[in-house]
Design a protein around this motif. Structure first.
Motif, PDB file in Angstrom:
ATOM      1  N   VAL A  99      -5.547  25.043  41.764  1.00 41.36           N
ATOM      2  CA  VAL A  99      -5.709  24.440  43.160  1.00 41.36           C
ATOM      3  C   VAL A  99      -7.086  24.134  43.241  1.00 41.36           C
ATOM      4  CG1 VAL A  99      -4.108  26.331  43.936  1.00 41.36           C
ATOM      5  CG2 VAL A  99      -6.645  26.918  43.819  1.00 41.36           C
ATOM      6  N   ASP A 100      -7.040  23.195  44.234  1.00 42.73           N
ATOM      7  CA  ASP A 100      -8.740  22.715  44.710  1.00 42.73           C
ATOM      8  C   ASP A 100      -9.038  23.614  45.461  1.00 42.73           C
ATOM      9  OD1 ASP A 100     -10.863  21.398  45.871  1.00 42.73           O
ATOM     10  OD2 ASP A 100      -9.968  19.379  45.171  1.00 42.73           O
ATOM     11  N   PRO A 101     -10.315  24.108  45.407  1.00 42.83           N
ATOM     12  CA  PRO A 101     -10.741  25.163  46.588  1.00 42.83           C
ATOM     13  C   PRO A 101     -10.998  24.483  48.017  1.00 42.83           C
ATOM     14  CG  PRO A 101     -12.203  25.417  44.364  1.00 42.83           C
ATOM     15  CD  PRO A 101     -11.157  24.244  44.453  1.00 42.83           C
ATOM     16  N   SER A 102     -11.202  23.396  47.807  1.00 44.58           N
ATOM     17  CA  SER A 102     -11.161  22.493  49.191  1.00 44.58           C
ATOM     18  C   SER A 102      -9.806  22.434  50.022  1.00 44.58           C
ATOM     19  CB  SER A 102     -11.798  21.433  49.238  1.00 44.58           C
ATOM     20  OG  SER A 102     -10.960  20.151  48.496  1.00 44.58           O
ATOM     21  N   TRP A 103      -8.869  22.853  49.239  1.00 42.68           N
ATOM     22  CA  TRP A 103      -7.345  22.693  49.823  1.00 42.68           C
ATOM     23  C   TRP A 103      -7.185  23.666  50.904  1.00 42.68           C
ATOM     24  CZ3 TRP A 103      -4.027  22.230  45.068  1.00 42.68           C
ATOM     25  CH2 TRP A 103      -4.035  20.789  44.429  1.00 42.68           C
ATOM     26  N   PRO A 104      -6.477  23.355  51.965  1.00 40.86           N
ATOM     27  CA  PRO A 104      -6.257  24.582  52.839  1.00 40.86           C
ATOM     28  C   PRO A 104      -5.344  25.517  52.268  1.00 40.86           C
ATOM     29  CG  PRO A 104      -5.031  22.333  53.650  1.00 40.86           C
ATOM     30  CD  PRO A 104      -5.901  22.114  52.590  1.00 40.86           C
ATOM     31  N   ALA A 105      -5.432  26.749  52.786  1.00 40.96           N
ATOM     32  CA  ALA A 105      -4.514  27.825  52.139  1.00 40.96           C
ATOM     33  C   ALA A 105      -3.050  27.399  51.883  1.00 40.96           C
ATOM     34  CB  ALA A 105      -4.689  29.142  52.976  1.00 40.96           C
ATOM     35  N   ASP A 106      -2.452  26.742  52.886  1.00 40.78           N
ATOM     36  CA  ASP A 106      -0.900  26.681  52.581  1.00 40.78           C
ATOM     37  C   ASP A 106      -0.645  25.466  51.473  1.00 40.78           C
ATOM     38  OD1 ASP A 106      -2.041  24.506  53.928  1.00 40.78           O
ATOM     39  OD2 ASP A 106      -0.441  24.208  55.336  1.00 40.78           O
ATOM     40  N   ARG A 107      -1.581  24.739  51.321  1.00 42.83           N
ATOM     41  CA  ARG A 107      -1.475  23.995  50.082  1.00 42.83           C
ATOM     42  C   ARG A 107      -1.623  24.350  48.850  1.00 42.83           C
ATOM     43  NH1 ARG A 107      -4.494  17.825  49.068  1.00 42.83           N
ATOM     44  NH2 ARG A 107      -3.304  17.558  46.881  1.00 42.83           N
ATOM     45  N   GLN A 108      -2.810  25.418  48.888  1.00 48.81           N
ATOM     46  CA  GLN A 108      -2.848  26.106  47.613  1.00 48.81           C
ATOM     47  C   GLN A 108      -1.933  26.855  47.165  1.00 48.81           C
ATOM     48  OE1 GLN A 108      -6.741  28.376  47.221  1.00 48.81           O
ATOM     49  NE2 GLN A 108      -7.890  26.766  48.714  1.00 48.81           N
ATOM     50  N   GLU A 109      -1.109  27.846  48.296  1.00 53.60           N
ATOM     51  CA  GLU A 109      -0.026  28.508  47.943  1.00 53.60           C
ATOM     52  C   GLU A 109       1.131  27.864  47.383  1.00 53.60           C
ATOM     53  OE1 GLU A 109       2.608  31.665  47.627  1.00 53.60           O
ATOM     54  OE2 GLU A 109       0.239  31.467  47.507  1.00 53.60           O
ATOM     55  N   GLU A 110       1.367  26.568  48.278  1.00 52.68           N
ATOM     56  CA  GLU A 110       2.314  25.678  47.584  1.00 52.68           C
ATOM     57  C   GLU A 110       2.220  25.319  46.226  1.00 52.68           C
ATOM     58  OE1 GLU A 110       4.341  21.286  48.399  1.00 52.68           O
ATOM     59  OE2 GLU A 110       3.461  22.320  50.040  1.00 52.68           O
ATOM     60  N   HIS A 111       0.996  25.045  45.905  1.00 55.82           N
ATOM     61  CA  HIS A 111       0.552  24.637  44.493  1.00 55.82           C
ATOM     62  C   HIS A 111       0.917  25.655  43.464  1.00 55.82           C
ATOM     63  CE1 HIS A 111      -1.479  22.042  41.497  1.00 55.82           C
ATOM     64  NE2 HIS A 111      -1.934  23.086  41.161  1.00 55.82           N
ATOM     65  N   LEU A 112       0.475  26.877  43.875  1.00 58.80           N
ATOM     66  CA  LEU A 112       0.416  27.931  42.921  1.00 58.80           C
ATOM     67  C   LEU A 112       1.907  28.435  42.854  1.00 58.80           C
ATOM     68  CD1 LEU A 112      -2.392  30.177  44.126  1.00 58.80           C
ATOM     69  CD2 LEU A 112      -2.186  29.176  41.623  1.00 58.80           C
ATOM     70  N   ARG A 113       2.740  28.123  43.683  1.00 66.74           N
ATOM     71  CA  ARG A 113       4.159  28.682  43.607  1.00 66.74           C
ATOM     72  C   ARG A 113       5.085  27.759  42.727  1.00 66.74           C
ATOM     73  NH1 ARG A 113       6.784  30.880  47.758  1.00 66.74           N
ATOM     74  NH2 ARG A 113       8.726  29.693  47.800  1.00 66.74           N
ATOM     75  N   ASP A 114       4.477  26.642  42.276  1.00 65.58           N
ATOM     76  CA  ASP A 114       5.084  25.986  41.320  1.00 65.58           C
ATOM     77  C   ASP A 114       4.433  26.294  39.660  1.00 65.58           C
ATOM     78  OD1 ASP A 114       6.577  24.159  42.876  1.00 65.58           O
ATOM     79  OD2 ASP A 114       4.771  22.703  42.771  1.00 65.58           O
ATOM     80  N   PHE A 115       3.362  27.296  39.840  1.00 66.82           N
ATOM     81  CA  PHE A 115       3.197  28.020  38.676  1.00 66.82           C
ATOM     82  C   PHE A 115       3.674  29.472  38.628  1.00 66.82           C
ATOM     83  CE2 PHE A 115      -0.357  24.792  38.041  1.00 66.82           C
ATOM     84  CZ  PHE A 115       0.046  24.422  36.890  1.00 66.82           C
ATOM     85  N   SER A 116       4.878  29.587  39.283  1.00 66.91           N
ATOM     86  CA  SER A 116       5.512  30.863  39.175  1.00 66.91           C
ATOM     87  C   SER A 116       5.537  31.677  37.754  1.00 66.91           C
ATOM     88  CB  SER A 116       6.541  31.055  39.970  1.00 66.91           C
ATOM     89  OG  SER A 116       7.740  30.285  39.202  1.00 66.91           O
ATOM     90  N   TYR A 117       5.517  32.614  37.669  1.00 70.25           N
ATOM     91  CA  TYR A 117       5.970  33.482  36.422  1.00 70.25           C
ATOM     92  C   TYR A 117       7.428  32.931  35.728  1.00 70.25           C
ATOM     93  CZ  TYR A 117       1.936  36.817  37.262  1.00 70.25           C
ATOM     94  OH  TYR A 117       0.834  37.293  37.765  1.00 70.25           O
ATOM     95  N   ALA A 118       8.250  32.556  36.615  1.00 67.22           N
ATOM     96  CA  ALA A 118       9.310  32.234  36.319  1.00 67.22           C
ATOM     97  C   ALA A 118       9.206  30.953  35.535  1.00 67.22           C
ATOM     98  CB  ALA A 118      10.246  32.110  37.338  1.00 67.22           C
ATOM     99  N   ALA A 119       8.513  29.856  36.142  1.00 69.09           N
ATOM    100  CA  ALA A 119       8.246  28.705  35.733  1.00 69.09           C
ATOM    101  C   ALA A 119       7.230  28.678  34.588  1.00 69.09           C
ATOM    102  CB  ALA A 119       7.947  27.530  36.512  1.00 69.09           C
ATOM    103  N   LEU A 120       6.260  29.385  34.498  1.00 70.18           N
ATOM    104  CA  LEU A 120       5.121  29.192  33.829  1.00 70.18           C
ATOM    105  C   LEU A 120       5.737  29.526  32.176  1.00 70.18           C
ATOM    106  CD1 LEU A 120       1.776  31.150  34.694  1.00 70.18           C
ATOM    107  CD2 LEU A 120       2.300  28.758  33.963  1.00 70.18           C
ATOM    108  N   TRP A 121       6.636  30.042  31.818  1.00 67.29           N
ATOM    109  CA  TRP A 121       7.111  30.422  30.566  1.00 67.29           C
ATOM    110  C   TRP A 121       7.549  28.838  29.937  1.00 67.29           C
ATOM    111  CZ3 TRP A 121       5.863  34.178  27.626  1.00 67.29           C
ATOM    112  CH2 TRP A 121       5.476  35.283  28.213  1.00 67.29           C
ATOM    113  N   SER A 122       8.592  28.358  30.711  1.00 67.72           N
ATOM    114  CA  SER A 122       8.956  26.964  30.324  1.00 67.72           C
ATOM    115  C   SER A 122       7.831  25.899  30.324  1.00 67.72           C
ATOM    116  CB  SER A 122      10.187  26.612  31.345  1.00 67.72           C
ATOM    117  OG  SER A 122      11.338  27.491  31.221  1.00 67.72           O
ATOM    118  N   ILE A 123       6.956  25.897  31.013  1.00 66.76           N
ATOM    119  CA  ILE A 123       6.001  24.980  31.031  1.00 66.76           C
ATOM    120  C   ILE A 123       5.129  25.302  29.724  1.00 66.76           C
ATOM    121  CG2 ILE A 123       3.585  24.406  32.055  1.00 66.76           C
ATOM    122  CD1 ILE A 123       4.854  25.337  35.028  1.00 66.76           C
ATOM    123  N   SER A 124       4.922  26.511  29.409  1.00 61.31           N
ATOM    124  CA  SER A 124       4.054  26.621  27.999  1.00 61.31           C
ATOM    125  C   SER A 124       5.043  26.250  26.937  1.00 61.31           C
ATOM    126  CB  SER A 124       3.465  28.107  28.086  1.00 61.31           C
ATOM    127  OG  SER A 124       2.259  28.102  29.123  1.00 61.31           O
TER     128      SER A 124
END
Length: 554
Positions: A356-381
């Motif tokens: 996340v970019d620290p300058s982003w608003p909290a809701d955008r940061q959360e949306e971004h991190l949701r795409d790095f869920s533990y569920a998805a991270l395995w397949s990404i790596s």
């Protein structure tokens, strides 16, 4: 360069060596990524005269290749000759018909960024030598951007916006990251040259950005669409995929439906509906501070599983460094920067995660991190590292043939098809078996890649709008609004993103056909043989492993 077709007995190996040297000289940024550093002091020449010269020279290479007698070639060399001929035609088609050099400011921004980054990331030479090469490249930025100014006069409006965003990243890289990269440089004269050259480059980038905003953007009316004929020809030449576009679309829609059905089955054990189940899984993610360390832990687990289950041979390799994505490259979500196949020694490769970019608003940061869920991270790596791209490139480094080793000839469908295939293959082999959320993550990644194929084909061969593409990603692949928009927009300037799922399907069919023919062997032997054949298109893999090309897709 021209030879008489009726009388040439030139060895194909000599042609390959000289043609590859020509490509390395005319494409110095890609040459460095290949691990060849003879031209590291240069940026590409994108002037119209240089483009016209490349067209003439490629025509000469094509005639010279045509003149090599088939009777003098081995069976494998005959396949390689066809691969080379397709590759030369593909380069001519790109210059004369696709014309990215005339349509996309992003093309120029990425060239500058990747050219500079290649000197910073890899310690292939002493820091003073690499710093001098960076100085040389920086001083050539005004020339390159003058070519961009002359060439890119009526791009699609979206291409202008994406290009401006990328040039902003280039500025950050030059102003912030370069000084950090060379902070241990002790030569004061060289530091002064670096500062002066950086100022020259920054001024040129800012001037060109203003030109894009003020002069180009207001009159940008061009269409991003390639059209059905150019899209099909690009697939034929770049990838060796000679399948009608409507058939490719049917295959993608069929696989999309099957994957959605499985997604719903797995989701039923997590929540009431598939959308609710995926939202619940995405809510479970690392925080920004723990994201990179989580990825590092995952890599160790994946590597242990690959070795224990004998999935594929893991060659000795240099470190794989997990790092935040540099500013100039933040258009990517997660990516690998591998060591070039011709590098003389192992060096660290880089696995970038866009935090996340620290300058982003909290809701955008959360949306971004949701795409790095533990569920998805395995397949990404799995896709980016083990046993995906990183391991693939380590096998490529061990291929003997320059033609099959160089990334100049490696199809996108092979690179991305292998990595995407690995996501499913690892779960088929029992990785995280019984973990419904992680299986949802694997299936969700598959849905996105299938949606890319559908949307990409329809964007370029039909009249699908970007907004309709956004809706498709949102409704059919369960993406949130921001991610859906990024995916749909990417399809306009990166038509190759249709190849992830198509490459996976071609590899799955190759494996099934090898097993049916009785020459599949163990899973590890199949994978090792496949990777050991190098960066060749799927039709050639099939010929080498089955003795006939057969049908790529069904």
């Amino acid at each position: 360069m021209d030879r008489s077709p009726a009388h040439s007995a030139e060895p194909l190996s000599r042609f390959v060596d000289e043609y590859l040297s020509y490509l390395h000289e005319t494409h110095p940024t890609a040459a460095a990524a290949d691990g060849v550093h003879l031209h590291d002091d240069l940026l590409e020449d994108f002037s119209r005269s240089a483009v016209d010269a490349q067209v003439r020279e490629l025509g000469g290479w094509a005639r010279r290749l045509d003149g090599i007698k088939a009777s003098t070639l081995t069976a494998d060399e005959k396949l390689e000759r066809r691969m080379l001929a397709d590759g030369i035609r593909a380069r001519l088609f790109a210059l004369e018909d696709v014309r990215v050099w005339q349509r996309s400011p992003l093309y120029y921004a990425e060239t500058i960024a990747e050219s500079l980054a290649g000197q910073v990331l890899f310690d292939y030479a002493p820091v003073t030598e690499r710093a001098r090469r960076v100085v040389s490249k920086l001083r050539q930025v005004p020339r390159l951007l003058e070519s961009a100014r002359q060439n890119v006069t009526d791009p699609p409006g979206l291409f202008v916006r994406v290009g401006l965003e990328s040039f902003d990243g280039v500025l950050t890289f030059v102003e912030r990251d370069l000084p950090r990269a060379f902070r241990n440089l002790e030569d004061m004269h060289l530091l002064g040259d670096l500062a002066d050259a950086s100022t020259v480059a920054v001024d040129a980038v800012r001037d060109y950005g203003a030109h894009l905003r003020d002069a180009v953007a207001p009159r940008s009316r061009a269409s991003f669409r390639l059209g059905a004929d150019r899209f099909s020809q690009k697939l034929r030449l770049d990838e060796g995929i000679d399948v009608p576009v409507d058939r490719l679309l049917q295959i993608a829609l069929r696989e999309l439906g099957k994957t959605q059905e499985r997604f719903r089955e797995v989701a039923a054990g997590v929540a009431r509906g598939p959308g609710d189940a995926w939202q619940k899984a995405k809510a479970h993610h690392p925080d920004a501070d723990g994201l990179l360390s989580t990825v590092e832990d995952h890599l160790a687990t994946l590597l242990d599983f690959i070795r224990r289950k004998r999935i594929v041979t893991v060659p000795d390799h240099g470190p794989l460094v997990v790092a935040p994505t540099p500013e100039y490259y933040r258009g990517t979500f997660a990516s690998i920067v591998p060591v070039g196949p011709f590098e003389a020694r192992p060096m660290p490769a880089y696995y970038y995660i866009t935090n996340v970019d620290p300058s982003w608003p909290a809701d955008r940061q959360e949306e971004h991190l949701r795409d790095f869920s533990y569920a998805a991270l395995w397949s990404i790596s799995i896709h980016e590292a083990f046993p995906g791209h990183f391991l693939h490139f380590e096998h490529l480094r061990r291929v003997a043939s320059p033609l099959r080793k160089s990334t100049f000839f490696t199809p996108v469908s092979l690179i991305e098809g292998w990595a995407h295939y690995c996501e499913q293959m690892m779960f088929d082999e029992g990785f995280e078996r019984g973990n419904a959320e992680v299986e949802l993550g694997q299936l969700a990644e598959a849905l996105v890649r299938l949606a890319r194929t559908v949307v990409g084909i329809r964007l370029h061969t039909e009249d699908l709008s970007v907004e309709q593409g956004v809706r498709f990603f949102r409704d059919e692949a369960f993406l949130e609004e921001g991610s859906a928009r990024r995916e749909a927009e990417r399809g306009t300037y990166d038509p190759g993103y249709v190849l992830y799922s198509l490459g996976k399907q071609m590899l799955l069919k190759l494996r099934r056909d090898c097993e049916a023919a009785g020459n599949g062997g163990s899973l590890q032997s199949f994978h090792d043989r496949f990777l050991g054949q190098g960066g060749v298109p799927f039709w050639m893999h099939r010929q080498l492993m089955l003795g006939a090309t057969g049908t790529l897709l069904e």
